[in-house]
Write a protein that holds these residues in place. Structure first.
Motif, short mmCIF file in Angstrom:
data_model
loop_
_atom_site.label_atom_id
_atom_site.label_comp_id
_atom_site.label_asym_id
_atom_site.label_seq_id
_atom_site.Cartn_x
_atom_site.Cartn_y
_atom_site.Cartn_z
N VAL A 26 0.85 -1.18 0.00
CA VAL A 26 0.00 0.00 0.00
C VAL A 26 0.89 1.24 0.00
CG1 VAL A 26 -0.17 0.18 2.53
CG2 VAL A 26 -2.02 1.07 1.09
N ARG A 27 0.39 2.30 -0.59
CA ARG A 27 1.07 3.60 -0.55
C ARG A 27 0.29 4.50 0.40
NH1 ARG A 27 1.91 5.91 -6.34
NH2 ARG A 27 3.45 4.21 -6.37
N ALA A 28 1.00 5.24 1.24
CA ALA A 28 0.37 6.09 2.26
C ALA A 28 0.76 7.54 2.03
CB ALA A 28 0.79 5.64 3.65
N LEU A 29 -0.24 8.40 1.85
CA LEU A 29 0.00 9.83 1.64
C LEU A 29 0.07 10.54 2.98
CD1 LEU A 29 0.14 12.22 -0.43
CD2 LEU A 29 -2.32 12.49 -0.05
N VAL A 30 1.16 11.27 3.21
CA VAL A 30 1.35 12.02 4.45
C VAL A 30 1.89 13.40 4.09
CG1 VAL A 30 1.77 9.94 5.81
CG2 VAL A 30 3.70 11.17 4.82
N ARG A 31 1.63 14.38 4.97
CA ARG A 31 2.16 15.72 4.74
C ARG A 31 3.54 15.89 5.35
NH1 ARG A 31 -3.11 17.72 6.05
NH2 ARG A 31 -2.33 18.59 8.00
N ASP A 32 3.90 15.00 6.28
CA ASP A 32 5.18 15.13 6.98
C ASP A 32 5.74 13.74 7.21
OD1 ASP A 32 7.24 15.46 8.81
OD2 ASP A 32 6.21 17.00 9.97
N LEU A 49 5.70 5.21 2.01
CA LEU A 49 5.29 6.54 2.44
C LEU A 49 5.65 7.56 1.36
CD1 LEU A 49 6.49 6.58 6.17
CD2 LEU A 49 4.19 6.07 5.30
N VAL A 50 4.70 8.43 1.03
CA VAL A 50 4.94 9.48 0.05
C VAL A 50 4.34 10.76 0.57
CG1 VAL A 50 2.89 8.84 -1.28
CG2 VAL A 50 4.70 10.14 -2.38
N ASP A 51 5.09 11.87 0.46
CA ASP A 51 4.57 13.11 0.99
C ASP A 51 3.80 13.88 -0.09
OD1 ASP A 51 6.84 13.68 -0.46
OD2 ASP A 51 7.50 15.32 0.83
N GLY A 52 2.79 14.61 0.37
CA GLY A 52 1.94 15.39 -0.51
C GLY A 52 0.81 15.99 0.30
N THR A 59 1.40 18.73 -5.67
CA THR A 59 2.23 17.90 -4.80
C THR A 59 1.88 16.42 -4.89
OG1 THR A 59 0.78 17.99 -2.84
CG2 THR A 59 2.32 19.83 -3.18
N LEU A 60 0.91 16.05 -5.74
CA LEU A 60 0.34 14.70 -5.69
C LEU A 60 0.81 13.78 -6.81
CD1 LEU A 60 -3.34 15.69 -4.79
CD2 LEU A 60 -1.58 14.79 -3.23
N GLY A 61 1.71 14.27 -7.67
CA GLY A 61 2.12 13.47 -8.82
C GLY A 61 2.68 12.11 -8.45
N ALA A 62 3.65 12.09 -7.54
CA ALA A 62 4.27 10.83 -7.14
C ALA A 62 3.28 9.94 -6.40
CB ALA A 62 5.49 11.10 -6.26
N ALA A 63 2.42 10.55 -5.59
CA ALA A 63 1.46 9.77 -4.80
C ALA A 63 0.46 9.04 -5.69
CB ALA A 63 0.73 10.69 -3.83
N LEU A 64 0.01 9.70 -6.76
CA LEU A 64 -1.05 9.14 -7.61
C LEU A 64 -0.50 8.35 -8.79
CD1 LEU A 64 -3.54 12.14 -7.58
CD2 LEU A 64 -3.84 9.92 -6.46
#
Length: 293
Positions: A26-32, A49-52, A59-64
């Motif tokens: 799973v990939r988890a989006l976090v701000r920090d 973990l990916v920040d965005g 800021t969401l390119g890598a996350a999505l």
């Protein structure tokens, strides 16, 4: 790839940990990223973990990137509708096939969702998602059992907790149950175009909850009914912002008008998840409720 947003919050964290427990990526989006590591998410097997920031599409390119399904969670805040609708737009642009919205539904029979600003917001986002052109599912739990852990200090010190619900019933659900359902939904897909309500297995008054906590920790615990005004003063004294206290006043007023609660276990049953009784939840957290760490 599956993405979970709000990964350091109560439900997001439980869901990411359940993915790790099941050894599913799973990939988890976090701000920090530092906060995510402090929350115990760093180093979990299979968790990326990916920040965005959900509010900022740039800021969401890598996350999505490469994501097929998303579980969308964000803080219950005044900008929740704008935040989640912008994120839905970003998902559509990135080619995400299926968005699961973590929403909410009160368990009280006859509860008018328009009376509470956060249920109004959830329903507005649900409508936006339904019209966005992607597959969607709404996961709609009722009150979380975990909210009663906020009362652990007075339960431990005084053998009591203080709320303004009188004899009103609620049907709280264990966050761990929600996590199991969410992981199976995201892992296996399906249920497009469905709204999946969840409650716990019992409709309980606050006196019933006190009795179950007493049973779990082996000492008497009582429920003390206070006025809505005293409850509000307690919230403000604890540092709750005034606008959030206003929202909780709306929720309380409607709960008091609709004191009987339904039990809805169809979603548990659909995903093969046993509904956790409140006494088992309290036993799991007995050390905290007795005043431990």
């Amino acid at each position: 790839m599956i993405l979970v947003t709000g990964a350091t919050g109560l439900n997001g964290k439980a869901i990411v940990r359940e993915f790790a427990r099941q050894k599913h990526q799973v990939r988890a989006l976090v701000r920090d990223l530092n906060r995510a590591s402090a929350a115990g998410l760093g180093g979990l097997a299979g968790v990326e973990l990916v920040d965005g920031d959900m509010r900022r599409a740039e800021t969401l390119g890598a996350a999505l990137d490469g994501v097929d399904r998303v579980l969308m969670i964000s803080t219950a805040a005044q900008d929740m509708v704008e935040t989640q609708c912008r994120f839905i737009d970003a998902c559509k642009q990135a080619g995400v096939a299926h968005v699961v919205k973590f929403s909410g539904a009160e368990s009280n029979i006859g509860y008018d969702a328009t009376k509470f600003r956060f249920t109004r917001m959830h329903e507005e986002v649900e409508r936006y998602l339904e019209g966005a052109g992607m597959a969607w599912t709404h996961l709609r739990p009722s009150q979380f059992m975990q909210v009663y852990l906020r009362d652990a200090p007075t339960i431990a010190a005084e053998g009591a907790f203080y709320l303004a619900l009188g004899g009103t019933e609620l049907s709280p659900v264990d966050v761990e149950d929600i996590a199991k359902v969410a992981v199976r939904l995201l892992r296996d897909g399906g249920h497009e175009g469905e709204s999946l309500d969840m409650t716990g297995p019992e409709a309980l008054t606050m006196s019933d909850i006190a009795a179950r906590i007493s049973q779990a920790i082996g000492k008497p615990v009582r429920y003390v009914d206070i006025s809505p005004q005293d409850r509000r003063r307690n919230l403000l004294a604890a540092g709750v912002p005034a606008d959030f206290a206003d929202a909780l006043d709306e929720q309380l007023a409607e709960r008091l008008r609709r004191p009987k609660s339904r039990v809805h276990l169809a979603t548990h049953e659909m995903f093969g998840v046993r509904a956790t009784p409140f006494v088992e939840f309290a036993q799991r957290h007995a050390a905290m409720l007795r005043g431990g760490a």
